[in-house]
Design an enzyme around this catalytic site. Structure first.
Site, PDB file in Angstrom:
ATOM      1  CB  ALA A   1      -0.945  -0.025   1.209  1.00 21.40           C
ATOM      2  CB  ALA A   2       3.101   2.768   2.510  1.00 21.21           C
TER       3      ALA A   2
ATOM      4  NE  ARG B   1      -0.823  10.151  -9.869  1.00 22.43           N
ATOM      5  CZ  ARG B   1      -0.969   9.090  -9.077  1.00 22.43           C
ATOM      6  NH1 ARG B   1      -0.920   7.870  -9.594  1.00 22.43           N
ATOM      7  NH2 ARG B   1      -1.174   9.236  -7.787  1.00 22.43           N
TER       8      ARG B   1
ATOM      9  CD  GLU C   1       6.825  -7.115  -1.301  1.00 24.90           C
ATOM     10  OE1 GLU C   1       6.552  -5.982  -0.927  1.00 24.90           O
ATOM     11  OE2 GLU C   1       6.866  -8.110  -0.520  1.00 24.90           O
TER      12      GLU C   1
ATOM     13  CB  CYS D   1      -8.458  -4.637   3.979  1.00 24.64           C
ATOM     14  SG  CYS D   1      -7.146  -3.435   4.223  1.00 24.64           S
TER      15      CYS D   1
ATOM     16  CB  VAL E   1      16.075  -3.887   1.374  1.00 28.22           C
ATOM     17  CG1 VAL E   1      17.126  -2.941   1.933  1.00 28.22           C
ATOM     18  CG2 VAL E   1      15.749  -3.524  -0.073  1.00 28.22           C
TER      19      VAL E   1
ATOM     20  CG  ASN F   1      -3.777   2.869   0.459  1.00 21.70           C
ATOM     21  OD1 ASN F   1      -3.377   2.504  -0.641  1.00 21.70           O
ATOM     22  ND2 ASN F   1      -4.225   2.015   1.364  1.00 21.70           N
TER      23      ASN F   1
ATOM     24  CD1 TRP G   1     -35.645  15.514  16.399  1.00 25.30           C
ATOM     25  CD2 TRP G   1     -33.641  16.513  16.447  1.00 25.30           C
ATOM     26  NE1 TRP G   1     -35.851  16.831  16.699  1.00 25.30           N
ATOM     27  CE2 TRP G   1     -34.632  17.479  16.742  1.00 25.30           C
ATOM     28  CE3 TRP G   1     -32.305  16.930  16.417  1.00 25.30           C
ATOM     29  CZ2 TRP G   1     -34.330  18.805  17.003  1.00 25.30           C
ATOM     30  CZ3 TRP G   1     -32.010  18.247  16.692  1.00 25.30           C
ATOM     31  CH2 TRP G   1     -33.016  19.180  16.979  1.00 25.30           C
TER      32      TRP G   1
HETATM   33  C1  LIG Z   1      -6.249  -9.574   7.290  1.00 28.44           C
HETATM   34  C2  LIG Z   1      -6.065  -8.104   7.284  1.00 28.44           C
HETATM   35  C3  LIG Z   1      -7.164  -7.262   7.270  1.00 28.44           C
HETATM   36  C4  LIG Z   1      -6.992  -5.885   7.281  1.00 28.44           C
HETATM   37  N1  LIG Z   1      -8.096  -5.087   7.254  1.00 28.44           N
HETATM   38  C5  LIG Z   1      -7.954  -3.746   7.258  1.00 28.44           C
HETATM   39  C6  LIG Z   1      -9.090  -2.897   7.176  1.00 28.44           C
HETATM   40  O1  LIG Z   1     -10.232  -3.349   7.090  1.00 28.44           O
HETATM   41  N2  LIG Z   1      -8.875  -1.550   7.196  1.00 28.44           N
HETATM   42  C7  LIG Z   1      -7.624  -1.002   7.267  1.00 28.44           C
HETATM   43  O2  LIG Z   1      -7.483   0.233   7.261  1.00 28.44           O
HETATM   44  N3  LIG Z   1      -6.521  -1.795   7.318  1.00 28.44           N
HETATM   45  C8  LIG Z   1      -6.656  -3.141   7.309  1.00 28.44           C
HETATM   46  N4  LIG Z   1      -5.551  -3.947   7.339  1.00 28.44           N
HETATM   47  C9  LIG Z   1      -4.215  -3.328   7.427  1.00 28.44           C
HETATM   48  C10 LIG Z   1      -3.675  -2.967   6.057  1.00 28.44           C
HETATM   49  O3  LIG Z   1      -3.655  -4.088   5.242  1.00 28.44           O
HETATM   50  C11 LIG Z   1      -2.280  -2.420   6.233  1.00 28.44           C
HETATM   51  O4  LIG Z   1      -2.373  -1.259   7.029  1.00 28.44           O
HETATM   52  C12 LIG Z   1      -1.586  -2.067   4.937  1.00 28.44           C
HETATM   53  O5  LIG Z   1      -1.421  -3.189   4.139  1.00 28.44           O
HETATM   54  C13 LIG Z   1      -0.215  -1.474   5.243  1.00 28.44           C
HETATM   55  O6  LIG Z   1       0.439  -1.210   4.069  1.00 28.44           O
HETATM   56  P1  LIG Z   1       2.011  -1.063   4.032  1.00 28.44           P
HETATM   57  O7  LIG Z   1       2.379  -0.812   2.621  1.00 28.44           O
HETATM   58  O8  LIG Z   1       2.448  -0.087   5.056  1.00 28.44           O
HETATM   59  O9  LIG Z   1       2.581  -2.452   4.546  1.00 28.44           O
HETATM   60  P2  LIG Z   1       2.336  -3.916   4.003  1.00 28.44           P
HETATM   61  O10 LIG Z   1       1.040  -4.060   3.341  1.00 28.44           O
HETATM   62  O11 LIG Z   1       2.671  -4.809   5.159  1.00 28.44           O
HETATM   63  O12 LIG Z   1       3.467  -4.079   2.891  1.00 28.44           O
HETATM   64  C14 LIG Z   1       4.817  -4.074   3.210  1.00 28.44           C
HETATM   65  C15 LIG Z   1       5.559  -4.934   2.207  1.00 28.44           C
HETATM   66  O13 LIG Z   1       6.950  -4.795   2.454  1.00 28.44           O
HETATM   67  C16 LIG Z   1       7.576  -6.028   2.210  1.00 28.44           C
HETATM   68  N5  LIG Z   1       8.834  -6.037   2.944  1.00 28.44           N
HETATM   69  C17 LIG Z   1       9.007  -6.104   4.290  1.00 28.44           C
HETATM   70  N6  LIG Z   1      10.314  -6.052   4.590  1.00 28.44           N
HETATM   71  C18 LIG Z   1      10.995  -5.960   3.420  1.00 28.44           C
HETATM   72  C19 LIG Z   1      12.361  -5.857   3.077  1.00 28.44           C
HETATM   73  N7  LIG Z   1      13.319  -5.810   4.021  1.00 28.44           N
HETATM   74  N8  LIG Z   1      12.699  -5.805   1.767  1.00 28.44           N
HETATM   75  C20 LIG Z   1      11.735  -5.805   0.790  1.00 28.44           C
HETATM   76  N9  LIG Z   1      10.416  -5.898   1.066  1.00 28.44           N
HETATM   77  C21 LIG Z   1      10.045  -5.955   2.372  1.00 28.44           C
HETATM   78  C22 LIG Z   1       6.597  -7.051   2.711  1.00 28.44           C
HETATM   79  O14 LIG Z   1       6.825  -8.297   2.088  1.00 28.44           O
HETATM   80  C23 LIG Z   1       5.257  -6.432   2.350  1.00 28.44           C
HETATM   81  O15 LIG Z   1       4.790  -6.941   1.127  1.00 28.44           O
HETATM   82  C24 LIG Z   1      -5.688  -5.334   7.318  1.00 28.44           C
HETATM   83  C25 LIG Z   1      -4.571  -6.175   7.316  1.00 28.44           C
HETATM   84  C26 LIG Z   1      -4.749  -7.545   7.293  1.00 28.44           C
HETATM   85  C27 LIG Z   1      -3.534  -8.432   7.294  1.00 28.44           C
END
Ligand SMILES: Cc1cc2nc3c(=O)[nH]c(=O)nc-3n(C[C@H](O)[C@H](O)[C@H](O)COP(=O)(O)OP(=O)(O)OC[C@H]3O[C@@H](n4cnc5c(N)ncnc54)[C@H](O)[C@@H]3O)c2cc1C
Length: 443
Positions: A10-11, A21, A32, A42, A79, A303, A432
């Site tokens: 996501a991030a 863009r 990754e 989610c 990494v 996001n 209300w």
């Molecule tokens: C089952 C479930 C349900 C959820 N439901 C909700 C919801 O309803 N609402 C909500 O707001 N949030 C929800 N979340 C949380 C949401 O999915 C996360 O907040 C979001 O995915 C975070 O995004 P991110 O990019 O920060 O991290 P992540 O999605 O964790 O992605 C990080 C990525 O970095 C990779 N990575 C890690 N270390 C390394 C490294 N050293 N080198 C290269 N790659 C690496 C990992 O493999 C991973 O793919 C849910 C999560 C889960 C698991």
């Protein structure tokens, strides 16, 4: 200009896409660790439950689509080290196990979290799983679909644990939740969690609250969960007791981390190290009401903050407006939402607050299918400013929380929201609305 992104969900991919863009000619390289990019974790519980039968629907954009945007994507690449003085990262190719070095001009750390897995005896038995990645979801679904899997124990009653409870009920399993605390879903206050617990019990879920898991019993495959109070049959165990930031690889890099390992960032997603940005679950996030950083690992923040990081790495200076910790969950026939401070959080911040907990309804009784809605408000006593809101009901509860989120975001008082011109027509709401009624009950 070369951007290196570590972690492509996501991030990370929000940052990479925004950066692309704004900067069409830049080189963008994504590392990754896993096999998938840019997916909505989610959605995993609904894949496990069978409500979605195709996991590819959770993938927002594929590797090929990002490549078509001119990005270089490396899956199964982890990494393992960051050296900011040299603007270098060290990467392990997980296919060949070979290490190599790459360089960056801007670096995005978006590595998310890893599930907490204490070294319980029996931890390595088969059929003990976590649910974090798409890969986890695919494996969990395969096991849960086997008719021989009848008893499922969920360790941890947080968001993910309770979502999986519902998935397992749908699959016809006997489900037990073992939770160390005295209640589930602790980002909500107890008035609401008691109702959620009641709902689970009415759906046949065994709730073991205030109970500590001590280990797992079985030969090759798990057969039982041992706690400090008993032993429970289990063909499948889900461990969902929390997460920690995936930032171990930053040790020695000079990038400041909080006590729990989350990357410390400012509101522009900058770390303390020049040209290194971070966002999402691996990092802290600025909280609008607390007016300080917090650790709230949610897709909502990941996001938005990822996108801001992308803009700022491309030269802008956009600040995150701040999270409210807004979140929602479905618990069988109930929906629950929360935003802003819980009562527990207000207490911890030593705020002089008042609360109300009010029962009203989604629409007037003279229109069919009226259902009750309960709303809890936490307000600052002196100003009557709304600090937090929580709602539970069969329908219409969660989206009312979005109204409160906007009100809290804009510093509105209960009196002001209590008179705000919301829609009224019998199929949707009373003259209300439940929101007004709760606000006007604030003393
Ligand atoms: C089952 C479930 C349900 C959820 N439901 C909700 C919801 O309803 N609402 C909500 O707001 N949030 C929800 N979340 C949380 C949401 O999915 C996360 O907040 C979001 O995915 C975070 O995004 P991110 O990019 O920060 O991290 P992540 O999605 O964790 O992605 C990080 C990525 O970095 C990779 N990575 C890690 N270390 C390394 C490294 N050293 N080198 C290269 N790659 C690496 C990992 O493999 C991973 O793919 C849910 C999560 C889960 C698991």
């Amino acid at each position: 200009m070369k951007l290196v992104v570590i972690g492509g969900v996501a991030a990370g991919m929000s940052a990479a896409s925004k950066f692309r863009r704004l900067n069409p000619d830049a080189k963008i390289v994504v590392y990754e660790k896993g096999s998938y990019l840019s997916y909505g974790a989610c959605g995993l519980p609904y894949y496990v439950s069978g409500e979605n039968d195709d996991y590819t629907k959770m993938i927002a954009r594929t590797k090929e689509q990002f490549e078509a945007m001119g990005m270089e994507i490396h899956l199964q690449h982890e990494v393992v080290k960051v050296v900011p003085e040299k603007k270098q990262v060290m990467i392990k190719d997980r296919y060949s196990n070979k290490l190599f070095i790459d360089t960056y001009d801007k670096l995005m750390v978006s590595t998310g979290t890893i599930p907490l897995i204490p070294p319980f005896p029996g931890r390595d038995l088969a059929n003990i799983h976590v649910l974090k990645t798409l890969e986890d979801g695919i494996v969990l679904k395969k096991i849960a679909d086997q008719p021989s899997i009848k008893d499922v124990v969920i360790v941890g009653g947080g968001y993910i644990g309770i979502e999986v409870v519902e998935a397992m009920l749908r699959l016809g399993k006997r489900v037990r939740v073992v939770e160390l605390a005295d209640r589930i879903l602790r980002t909500f206050d107890s008035e609401l969690t008691e109702m959620a617990e009641q709902e689970l019990v009415e759906h046949g879920v065994e709730l073991n609250l205030g109970e500590k898991v001590e280990g797992f019993i079985g030969t090759d495959t798990v057969q039982a969960v041992q706690t400090d109070k008993g032993q429970y049959r289990a063909d499948l165990v889900l461990l969902s007791i929390g997460v920690k930031p995936a930032t171990k690889f930053l040790d020695g890099s000079g990038i400041s981390l909080a006590e729990n390992g989350a990357v410390i960032i400012d509101r522009e997603m900058r770390t303390n190290v020049k040209d290194v940005y971070s966002a999402g679950d691996c990092a802290q996030v600025y909280h609008k009401v607390m007016e300080e950083n917090a650790f709230i690992p949610l897709g909502t923040n990941a996001n938005k903050c990822g996108r801001l990081a992308g803009a700022n790495m491309a030269g802008q200076h956009q600040k995150y407006v701040g999270t409210l910790g807004s979140a929602a969950i479905k618990v069988c026939n109930l929906e629950m939402g929360r935003t802003g401070l819980s009562e527990f959080e207000a207490q911890n911040l030593a705020i002089d607050y008042s609360t109300v907990f009010v029962k009203s309804a989604d629409h007037p009784g003279y229109y069919p299918d009226q259902t009750p809605i309960w709303i809890k408000l936490i307000c600052e006593k002196r100003t009557r400013r709304i600090l937090g809101a929580q709602a539970i009901g069969q329908k219409g509860a969660v989206l009312r929380i979005d109204i409160f989120a906007v009100a809290i975001h804009n510093g509105m008082s209960a009196d002001e929201l209590g008179m705000t011109d919301l829609v009224y027509a019998p199929p949707f709401a009373g003259v209300w609305d439940a929101v007004h009624i709760a606000c006007n009950a604030v003393k």
